[in-house]
Design a protein around this motif. Structure first.
Motif, mmCIF file in Angstrom:
data_model
loop_
_atom_site.group_PDB
_atom_site.id
_atom_site.type_symbol
_atom_site.label_atom_id
_atom_site.label_comp_id
_atom_site.label_asym_id
_atom_site.label_seq_id
_atom_site.Cartn_x
_atom_site.Cartn_y
_atom_site.Cartn_z
ATOM 1 N N TYR A 73 -6.237 -3.014 -8.229
ATOM 2 C CA TYR A 73 -5.476 -3.568 -7.701
ATOM 3 C C TYR A 73 -6.080 -4.936 -7.134
ATOM 4 N N HIS A 112 -8.068 7.228 2.288
ATOM 5 C CA HIS A 112 -6.686 7.710 1.709
ATOM 6 C C HIS A 112 -6.383 8.539 2.639
ATOM 7 N N TRP A 145 0.053 -6.760 -2.990
ATOM 8 C CA TRP A 145 -1.379 -6.462 -4.358
ATOM 9 C C TRP A 145 -0.658 -6.590 -5.715
ATOM 10 N N MET A 175 1.343 2.440 -3.692
ATOM 11 C CA MET A 175 0.496 2.385 -4.479
ATOM 12 C C MET A 175 -0.443 3.770 -4.567
ATOM 13 N N ARG A 191 -2.164 7.633 -0.214
ATOM 14 C CA ARG A 191 -2.048 6.310 -0.128
ATOM 15 C C ARG A 191 -3.265 5.748 0.644
ATOM 16 N N GLY A 192 -3.368 4.572 0.596
ATOM 17 C CA GLY A 192 -4.532 3.699 1.373
ATOM 18 C C GLY A 192 -3.903 3.445 2.622
ATOM 19 N N LEU A 229 -9.240 -3.618 -5.524
ATOM 20 C CA LEU A 229 -9.239 -2.358 -4.976
ATOM 21 C C LEU A 229 -9.220 -1.311 -5.904
ATOM 22 N N THR A 235 -9.387 2.374 -8.016
ATOM 23 C CA THR A 235 -9.296 3.547 -7.741
ATOM 24 C C THR A 235 -9.105 4.489 -9.081
ATOM 25 N N LEU A 286 0.749 -1.253 -0.016
ATOM 26 C CA LEU A 286 0.002 0.043 -0.071
ATOM 27 C C LEU A 286 1.039 1.377 0.178
ATOM 28 N N PRO A 303 -1.885 -2.707 -11.046
ATOM 29 C CA PRO A 303 -3.192 -2.654 -11.391
ATOM 30 C C PRO A 303 -3.419 -2.965 -13.039
ATOM 31 N N PRO A 357 -10.388 5.053 -2.407
ATOM 32 C CA PRO A 357 -10.434 3.702 -2.566
ATOM 33 C C PRO A 357 -11.709 3.173 -2.411
ATOM 34 N N LEU A 403 -3.318 5.929 -4.697
ATOM 35 C CA LEU A 403 -4.697 5.415 -4.070
ATOM 36 C C LEU A 403 -5.479 6.648 -3.522
#
Length: 333
Positions: free
Chosen positions: A43, A300, A51, A6, A307-308, A24, A26, A3, A54, A11, A8
């Protein structure tokens, strides 16, 4: 991928029991998807820790005669009638809409009025490709500037789209809902007002009274609905508790994750506002269950270069609370 690596924003997780994989969604980011253009990417993971890179499942430029090709915000995917429906927000600054009537304060519209709203697209697979059901207009009324549409289905089986009506038109942003046809391809009737951002008393505690053109607006963002064990209806939503508005109309400062509950269990409420669950420039969260039954919230943080972040949650009746931050999954920080 993990994460922290990624990109994001906004999300949305689908825990697919058929494949035992978390999907997931986005907005498309070419730096990780390798595909240019406004759209949606997904993802996948079987443990919420590792993950896949994507896959792009929707591109606005590939849709025939689509009314807008900018934005691609807040994608969500919902299973309905054996198919999968993508909701994502687009906008087109070259297509103006009528300037709305004065709001309750008599404050003029904040920026030039143009089309912005959530589109509905459909696929037979969680991995797309998704095709827009009506390329001519957004799903909510096209004379309104709206965003972040989500699906809610009442116990009667009636589907609704719930969306945020932009503070850009209203100053005091609102949450609204509109009935959808059984196949989700069109709306039925007029929008229903659910609540205003200023209904959350903790917002107005921090923003002094006065004319709205002398102080920041009230923002509604990121609705997501969840049925509680006692039959109440819970809505996650985000806002800003300490607003700073830039010369370009952008808002910064104090983005928070909060929620409201409808004790009647009906989408029409009345809605009771609760204090924020997570602050620290965090928001646009949604709830999902893991395959072993834990209730999780993904959101996020921060708002820019997001980011998540994952949180383990608990519902007690209609009350929602954070049990713990899952830094073991989201990498901490």
């Amino acid at each position: 991928m993990r994460l922290p690596d990624m990109p994001l924003h906004d999300p949305f997780v689908v825990a697919d029991t058929k494949t035992r994989a978390y999907h997931l969604y986005t907005s498309n980011d070419p730096s990780v998807s390798g595909v240019d253009g406004t759209g949606t990417m997904v993802y996948r993971s079987d443990d919420l820790r590792e993950w896949t890179r994507p896959v792009v499942v929707f591109l606005a430029a590939e849709q025939k005669e689509l009314w807008a090709t900018d934005g691609g915000w807040a994608p969500e995917v919902h299973e309905w009638g054996g198919r999968y429906y993508l909701f994502t927000t687009l906008h087109n600054q070259d297509r103006s809409i009528p300037v709305p009537p004065p709001n309750q304060w008599g404050v003029p519209f904040q920026i030039p009025a143009y089309m912005r709203g959530t589109i509905t697209a459909v696929s037979d697979s969680l991995l797309g490709p998704f095709t827009v059901v009506d390329p001519a207009r957004p799903t909510p009324p096209e004379n309104l500037m709206t965003l972040d549409g989500t699906l809610h289905v009442e116990p009667s089986g009636q589907p609704w789209m719930v969306y945020a009506h932009e503070w850009l038109q209203t100053i005091d942003g609102t949450m609204e809902a509109i009935r959808l046809a059984p196949d989700l391809t069109r709306t039925i009737g007029d929008p229903v007002l659910l609540f205003k951002a200023s209904d959350a008393s903790w917002i107005t505690e921090q923003i002094p009274a006065g004319r709205p053109n002398q102080l920041p607006p009230y923002v509604t963002d990121g609705p997501q609905l969840h049925r509680t064990p006692d039959g109440s209806l819970l809505m996650l939503w985000s806002t800003y508790e300490k607003n700073v508005v830039g010369q370009d109309g952008s808002i910064s400062g104090g983005y928070v994750q909060t929620y409201a509950t409808s004790r009647s269990g009906s989408i029409t409420g009345p809605w009771q506002q609760h204090r924020p669950l997570v602050r620290d420039d965090s928001g646009h969260g949604m709830l999902f269950h893991t395959f072993d039954g834990r209730l999780m919230m993904v959101l996020h943080r921060p708002f820019e270069n997001a980011r998540g972040k994952l949180y383990e949650m608990e519902l007690s009746g209609h009350e929602l609370r954070v049990l713990r931050r899952r830094a073991d999954l989201d990498g901490g920080g």
